[in-house]
Design an enzyme around this catalytic site. Sequence first.
Site, PDB file in Angstrom:
ATOM      1  N   GLU A  29      11.945 -16.257 -12.729  1.00  0.00           N
ATOM      2  CA  GLU A  29      11.425 -17.217 -13.713  1.00  0.00           C
ATOM      3  C   GLU A  29      10.535 -16.486 -14.728  1.00  0.00           C
ATOM      4  O   GLU A  29       9.308 -16.584 -14.682  1.00  0.00           O
ATOM      5  CB  GLU A  29      10.615 -18.311 -13.015  1.00  0.00           C
ATOM      6  N   ASP A  81      20.898  12.943 -22.888  1.00  0.00           N
ATOM      7  CA  ASP A  81      19.798  13.864 -22.601  1.00  0.00           C
ATOM      8  C   ASP A  81      18.696  13.129 -21.840  1.00  0.00           C
ATOM      9  O   ASP A  81      17.926  12.379 -22.426  1.00  0.00           O
ATOM     10  CB  ASP A  81      19.264  14.422 -23.928  1.00  0.00           C
ATOM     11  N   ARG A 119       4.823 -15.143  -6.314  1.00  0.00           N
ATOM     12  CA  ARG A 119       4.319 -15.642  -7.593  1.00  0.00           C
ATOM     13  C   ARG A 119       3.513 -14.623  -8.410  1.00  0.00           C
ATOM     14  O   ARG A 119       3.171 -14.888  -9.553  1.00  0.00           O
ATOM     15  CB  ARG A 119       3.452 -16.874  -7.341  1.00  0.00           C
ATOM     16  N   GLU A 127       5.884 -24.121 -21.566  1.00  0.00           N
ATOM     17  CA  GLU A 127       4.980 -23.844 -20.452  1.00  0.00           C
ATOM     18  C   GLU A 127       3.573 -24.372 -20.761  1.00  0.00           C
ATOM     19  O   GLU A 127       3.333 -25.030 -21.761  1.00  0.00           O
ATOM     20  CB  GLU A 127       4.961 -22.339 -20.139  1.00  0.00           C
ATOM     21  N   GLU A 170       8.494 -15.858 -17.976  1.00  0.00           N
ATOM     22  CA  GLU A 170       7.864 -16.637 -19.049  1.00  0.00           C
ATOM     23  C   GLU A 170       7.576 -15.721 -20.232  1.00  0.00           C
ATOM     24  O   GLU A 170       7.443 -14.508 -20.070  1.00  0.00           O
ATOM     25  CB  GLU A 170       6.561 -17.262 -18.543  1.00  0.00           C
ATOM     26  N   ARG A 230      -0.039 -24.204  -4.717  1.00  0.00           N
ATOM     27  CA  ARG A 230       0.427 -23.128  -5.592  1.00  0.00           C
ATOM     28  C   ARG A 230      -0.625 -22.049  -5.845  1.00  0.00           C
ATOM     29  O   ARG A 230      -0.398 -21.178  -6.681  1.00  0.00           O
ATOM     30  CB  ARG A 230       0.884 -23.715  -6.934  1.00  0.00           C
ATOM     31  N   GLU A 234       9.010 -18.037  -2.684  1.00  0.00           N
ATOM     32  CA  GLU A 234       8.705 -17.765  -4.090  1.00  0.00           C
ATOM     33  C   GLU A 234       7.492 -16.841  -4.139  1.00  0.00           C
ATOM     34  O   GLU A 234       6.394 -17.247  -3.757  1.00  0.00           O
ATOM     35  CB  GLU A 234       8.408 -19.072  -4.835  1.00  0.00           C
ATOM     36  N   HIS A 257       7.825 -15.360 -11.572  1.00  0.00           N
ATOM     37  CA  HIS A 257       7.958 -15.712 -10.158  1.00  0.00           C
ATOM     38  C   HIS A 257       9.349 -15.310  -9.674  1.00  0.00           C
ATOM     39  O   HIS A 257      10.334 -15.478 -10.396  1.00  0.00           O
ATOM     40  CB  HIS A 257       7.766 -17.217  -9.956  1.00  0.00           C
ATOM     41  N   GLU A 299       9.483 -21.106 -20.901  1.00  0.00           N
ATOM     42  CA  GLU A 299      10.185 -20.629 -19.717  1.00  0.00           C
ATOM     43  C   GLU A 299      11.623 -21.123 -19.757  1.00  0.00           C
ATOM     44  O   GLU A 299      11.880 -22.270 -20.111  1.00  0.00           O
ATOM     45  CB  GLU A 299       9.497 -21.129 -18.437  1.00  0.00           C
TER      46      GLU A 299
END
Length: 442
Positions: free
Chosen positions: A130, A52, A333, A187, A132, A314, A331, A243, A194
């Site tokens: 990735e 349903d 992020r 982490e 976490e 980063r 990547e 990420h 992670e």
Amino acid sequence: MTYTREDITRIAKEQNVRFIRLQFTDLLGSIKNVEIPVSQLEKALDNKMMFDGSSIEGYVRIEESDMYLYPDLSTWVVFPWVTENKVARLICDIYMPDGTPFAGDPRGILKRALQEAEEMGFTTMNVGPEPEFFLFQTDEKGNPTMELNDQGGYFDLAPTDLGENCRRDIVLMLEEMGFEIEASHHEVAPGQHEIDFKYAPAIKAADQIQTFKLVVKTIARQHGLHATFMPKPLFGMNGSGMHAHQSLFRGKENAFYDANDKLGLSNVARHYMAGILRHARGIAAITNPTVNSYKRLVPGYEAPCYVAWSASNRSPMIRIPASRGLSTRIEVRNPDPAANPYLALAVMLKAGLDGINNKLPIPAPVDRNIYVMSEEERQDAGIPSLPINLKEALAELLRDDIICEALGDHALSHFYELKEIEWDMYRTQVHQWERDQYLTMY
């Protein structure tokens, strides 16, 4: 792994499987399942199991609720943590009674985006996620508390990292289920972990994210812990991201790699990045879909809040990892693990393809720490910010025709409606911070 229906019925018999979970994902990213006894397996493999749809968040109205589950045989797995009355699962696509794919099925939405990529010559989108998560202690009733399971930091080991045994058991379960685990570590924040698994084609990667969440929560519970993928459970500490490393392939050739480029990036990679940067504000409601998501996207906690790219730092939203050749990738992020992985990958892919289609020029990389730049410096450098809250993100989503098209009318309207309700509930709630701030002041 490729399974035939004969393989599946044989394994079910050999391993004494008693129940099958036919799994799928609702619009908000929650795993749903219809559990059937093994006697109904043949019927399920014939795509004749119905459910349903009106009872599922963001699916359909009551008057059009009958839907069919079409199992993807490659997703067959027997849950290794169930020893008696064994349980297996198959991830399913959702179909309408007339045999057409359901327009609001998140897995189907990702398949549509991948079809567009294939028509452009890109046979595979590889994704390395990735996700976490935090581990919290539970009380005597098994309910989560805000007590962390450890006071560890980045890459710490036991005895500081009390989650290590739990994390190790998670890895063992995942490996038993066919995951190729590349790394597992503590982490930055206390209680935060992670586990990285090997990249895979987009559909398999999204399936693995959903399986990963299920395994993490199940094994944590066995250790008396509560695992949460909430993006920012604690003020003053890093939040949890997801990420998304990604690249496009033409057959066995990585379309993102160019040996003659000083960064090793092809024009395809640069246009793809330009597309994601162009649509970054429009995809935020999908990659960062909760009120809480925007508590993570603030300066000072390593989460990106500025729309920029770099190969050497980063703080921007997109980073270029150092590996080259077949491993050349970008990547992204900003996504967090509350995102529906099928929808998140679909909108990122659609944004990137728009960049390729229109040969969008990529802005200059930002190789200094954006967090220490003033607002004026960011404006001069042409660095926009991501939305600061869910309300702003929803408005940006509606303005972005390309991303609206990626979702389709059904998913877009239902997602927007659900998230508008979520924002309104948050907006009208009186929070503890307000009482602490104002109750005695006024």
